[in-house]
Design an enzyme around this catalytic site. Sequence first.
Site, PDB file in Angstrom:
ATOM      1  N   HIS A 169      26.644 124.209  23.907  1.00 28.81           N
ATOM      2  CA  HIS A 169      27.571 125.186  23.292  1.00 28.81           C
ATOM      3  C   HIS A 169      29.014 124.683  23.490  1.00 28.81           C
ATOM      4  O   HIS A 169      29.834 125.323  24.148  1.00 28.81           O
ATOM      5  CB  HIS A 169      27.372 126.533  23.983  1.00 28.81           C
ATOM      6  CG  HIS A 169      27.985 127.710  23.317  1.00 28.81           C
ATOM      7  ND1 HIS A 169      29.284 127.740  22.871  1.00 28.81           N
ATOM      8  CD2 HIS A 169      27.476 128.935  23.051  1.00 28.81           C
ATOM      9  CE1 HIS A 169      29.553 128.926  22.358  1.00 28.81           C
ATOM     10  NE2 HIS A 169      28.460 129.674  22.460  1.00 28.81           N
ATOM     11  N   GLU A 272      28.229 123.224  18.039  1.00 25.39           N
ATOM     12  CA  GLU A 272      27.124 123.229  18.989  1.00 25.39           C
ATOM     13  C   GLU A 272      25.907 122.508  18.404  1.00 25.39           C
ATOM     14  O   GLU A 272      25.462 122.847  17.313  1.00 25.39           O
ATOM     15  CB  GLU A 272      26.761 124.672  19.338  1.00 25.39           C
ATOM     16  CG  GLU A 272      27.964 125.504  19.763  1.00 25.39           C
ATOM     17  CD  GLU A 272      27.678 126.992  19.792  1.00 25.39           C
ATOM     18  OE1 GLU A 272      26.536 127.359  20.130  1.00 25.39           O
ATOM     19  OE2 GLU A 272      28.591 127.787  19.463  1.00 25.39           O
TER      20      GLU A 272
END
EC number: 5.1.3.15
Length: 300
Positions: A169, A272
């Site tokens: 992330h 991500e």
Amino acid sequence: MQSFDALNRYAIPEHVFFRFGPGGQIFADIRNSSASASVFLQGAHLTAFQPRSQYDPLIWLSEKSRFAVGKSIRGGVPVCWPWFGPHPDNSQFPAHGFARTHLWTVSDSSSSKDITRITLTLEPTNETRAQWPHETPVSLEIVVSETLEMSLTTHNAGNDTITLGEAFHTYFHVGDIHSVRLEGLDGCTYLDKTADFARKQQEGDITFNAETDRVYLNTQNDCIIHDPRMYRRIRIHKEHADSTVVWTPWAEKAAAMGDYTPDGWRQMLCVESANAAENVLQLQPGEKHTLMVRYSAEPL
């Protein structure tokens, strides 16, 4: 928790150091002739990476990040595992899994003059077993050089097929979100979380003028952040990841979160590398899977 004496077995003079940071939390600092980086052992969470060729870091970390036990932090590279987003069956389980809020164990390190490696493993606890009753040893190798490489390896050591979601992330540091564009997803189908997960198709590069939260499906492409304010491109290369998530909270949502400075959201963009939504994995007994990313900076 590993003792400081145990951790220092993996310290390498001039290259790998362990220290206590905010709240008494332990970090690994990495230095070599190519770059510097820091890793928060809770979550195996990389909090900093800067090649020596770059005036500014590639990875963004909020100045208001909280380094609290069992809490996620804002910025860096959170490891989402073994699911991405909300748990599919139990809303009481943490979003994006438990890997990013549990202590990892350092299991290996090595270094030369210009490349340093550190490996961390996540040991199961009674709490994690209650959320994930599967035998799935997982490790993260971080390689710091002029580029940053991260490899997350999951081994299904049990007897049943498991459904696995995962992501890096990553928060990238940009000059101003209004001026960047993201290349590499033209023509891809995505789920728009700001429009009740409506299915849409990308046309051209992505630019930003409002909250953006999208899961791009069935794409293995490199993505490139073009950043005219910082006179650079950030190249995001991934392997064994079929989804790309693109997120910026914009001003109102960032203000509500409480761990952004007033203008902090302007200096970040999440791109991500993931296996999420329709791209979650079915990992067979005995199978191993490695999600790998490589981040690098290029002159604009």
